[in-house]
Design an enzyme around this catalytic site. Structure first.
Site, PDB file in Angstrom:
ATOM      1  N   LYS A   1       0.742  -0.885  -0.361  1.00  0.00           N
ATOM      2  CA  LYS A   1      -0.017   0.012  -0.388  1.00  0.00           C
ATOM      3  C   LYS A   1       0.849   1.191  -0.209  1.00  0.00           C
ATOM      4  O   LYS A   1       1.467   1.437   0.223  1.00  0.00           O
ATOM      5  CB  LYS A   1      -0.559   0.055   1.104  1.00  0.00           C
TER       6      LYS A   1
ATOM      7  N   TYR B   1      15.090  30.374   5.810  1.00  0.00           N
ATOM      8  CA  TYR B   1      14.163  30.984   7.044  1.00  0.00           C
ATOM      9  C   TYR B   1      14.295  31.441   8.771  1.00  0.00           C
ATOM     10  O   TYR B   1      14.636  30.124   8.934  1.00  0.00           O
ATOM     11  CB  TYR B   1      12.661  30.586   6.624  1.00  0.00           C
TER      12      TYR B   1
HETATM   13  C1  LIG Z   1      -4.534  -3.910   7.740  1.00  0.00           C
HETATM   14  C2  LIG Z   1      -2.590  -4.049   7.279  1.00  0.00           C
HETATM   15  N1  LIG Z   1      -2.259  -5.526   7.874  1.00  0.00           N
HETATM   16  C3  LIG Z   1      -0.598  -4.650   7.880  1.00  0.00           C
HETATM   17  C4  LIG Z   1       0.124  -4.496   8.007  1.00  0.00           C
HETATM   18  C5  LIG Z   1       1.808  -3.996   8.375  1.00  0.00           C
HETATM   19  O1  LIG Z   1       2.376  -3.002   8.368  1.00  0.00           O
HETATM   20  P1  LIG Z   1       3.741  -2.948   8.700  1.00  0.00           P
HETATM   21  O2  LIG Z   1       3.870  -2.634   8.209  1.00  0.00           O
HETATM   22  O3  LIG Z   1       3.574  -2.788  10.680  1.00  0.00           O
HETATM   23  O4  LIG Z   1       3.849  -4.528   9.005  1.00  0.00           O
HETATM   24  C6  LIG Z   1      -0.797  -2.687   7.473  1.00  0.00           C
HETATM   25  C7  LIG Z   1       0.139  -1.199   7.935  1.00  0.00           C
HETATM   26  O5  LIG Z   1      -0.083  -0.601   8.353  1.00  0.00           O
HETATM   27  C8  LIG Z   1      -2.221  -2.501   7.496  1.00  0.00           C
HETATM   28  O6  LIG Z   1      -3.116  -1.509   7.772  1.00  0.00           O
END
Ligand SMILES: Cc1ncc(COP(=O)(O)O)c(C=O)c1O
EC number: 5.1.1.1
Length: 389
Positions: free
Chosen positions: A44, A281
């Protein structure tokens, strides 16, 4: 006075080098930690800023059989022919809002997460219209208090409604799943409590008649440190990119992981200034004496956290320098203490650390945040350069 040669790709203002061999090795290391479980590579948010499609491909090459995204749009992009992923790779997405692209998702054979009756109704309508059964994974809130269905009557009703739709051939419940709140805090009682509740909720659904292919709850910290949580599938994100979920549980090297992203820029200017010269700045930094300043052409529009003003570390010419004064939208300054690296000399903000450069974790500490945020926010203006494809 030292002269750092400009790199051959110094023509790039800045680049995020993505080491796909490191990513593949990380996936293999994670699979070894969870030998009895399938691995869902969480890609993601553009693979946490590393580039969803190249990272998804590399993860699949290293043995991931599932890919996970938050939004359906991210998942649909992975299923498109342009992504070039094997047809049988399973792709799951979990962050839906009413009116989402359910029909496209059903037709693209995505596994979609459902936490509430409204979502079940929408996916069933889409499956009926498409003439194809949907692949649905029911999400349980076992204590995170975020997405997911509450235990008790809400869960029993959601399971019963899913079973009715399954009996009509409109969907198949492929998974039961949940997410941890504090898996990165070793020994925290909420971990055992969530695990117990997960077992109860999955057992209850199975008693009602569901036969899911996979039950899963483990994110990176759970994959790395909590074997009891692996069930049928693990869902690591950050660890796959070679970043530790938390310095409390260990460094990447402790787990055999290697950071995948190196963020570097070419110095845009090196100049000599007198002592007492205000920098950037607000003049939050004043040169303590005559010195040289290096201009790093990256700023908060590129995802460099403004909170790391006066604290962020950068490797220039073999030495750690610190951001001098405020990080601006497109650039910041480092005090080079009289050194004069050549124009285009490399400034490394973070990488694996083995060339002496800082890591994403160092920037997280400097900015008062987590390394997840550091890598994920590197902006689209910074080209990703893939190595070891
Ligand atoms: C539903 C879900 N599963 C798995 C993960 C993976 O988490 P991590 O990056 O801590 O392994 C995430 C990330 O936030 C998530 O939202």
């Amino acid at each position: 006075m030292s002269e750092t040669p400009a790199r051959p790709d110094a023509a790039l203002r800045a680049r995020a080098e993505i080491d796909l061999a490191a990513l593949r090795a990380n996936v293999r290391a994670l699979r070894e930690r969870a030998p009895g479980a399938a691995l869902m590579a969480v890609v993601k948010a553009d693979a946490y800023g590393h580039g969803a499609i190249p990272c998804a491909r590399a993860a699949v090459e290293a043995g991931a059989t599932w890919l996970g995204t938050a939004t359906p749009q991210e998942a649909l992009a992975l299923r498109s022919a342009a992504a070039g992923l094997p047809d049988d790779v399973r792709i799951m997405c979990w962050l839906w809002t009413p009116g989402g692209p359910w029909r496209e998702a059903v037709e693209a054979r995505l596994d979609v997460s459902v936490s509430a009756p409204w979502a079940l109704t929408e996916v069933v309508e889409a499956a009926r219209a498409a003439g194809v059964p949907a692949r649905v994974q029911l999400k349980a809130d076992t204590g995170l208090g975020r997405n997911g269905c509450q235990p008790g009557a809400d869960w029993d009703e959601l399971v019963a409604a899913a079973l009715r739709a399954e009996a009509e051939g409109l969907l198949r419940v492929t998974g039961l799943w949940s997410h941890f709140a504090r898996a990165d805090e070793p020994g925290h009682p909420s971990i055992a409590a969530q695990l117990t509740r997960f077992r109860e909720m999955t057992a209850q659904a199975e008693r009602q008649g569901l036969r899911p292919e996979v039950r899963h709850i483990a994110n990176s910290p759970a994959t790395l440190t909590l074997p009891d949580t692996h069930f049928d599938l693990v869902r690591p994100g950050i660890a796959m990119y070679g970043v530790s979920p938390s310095p409390e549980i260990g460094t990447p090297a402790d787990f055999g992981l290697r950071p995948v992203m190196t963020l570097a820029a070419s110095l845009a200017l090196v100049k000599q200034v007198p002592g007492g010269h205000g920098v950037s700045y607000g003049h939050h930094y004043t040169t303590p004496g005559e010195t040289t300043l290096g201009l790093v052409p990256l700023g908060y529009a590129d995802g460099i956290p403004r909170h790391a003003s006066s604290t962020g570390p950068v490797l220039v010419d073999g030495k750690w320098r610190t951001v001098a004064g405020r990080i601006a939208m497109d650039q910041f300054v480092v005090d080079l203490g009289g050194d004069r690296p050549g124009p285009g000399a490399e400034a490394v903000l973070f990488g694996p650390g083995d060339r002496g450069e800082p890591t994403a974790e160092d920037w997280a500490q400097a900015a008062g945040t987590i390394a997840y945020e550091i890598v994920t926010r590197i902006g689209s203006r910074v080209p990703r350069v893939y190595v070891n494809e």
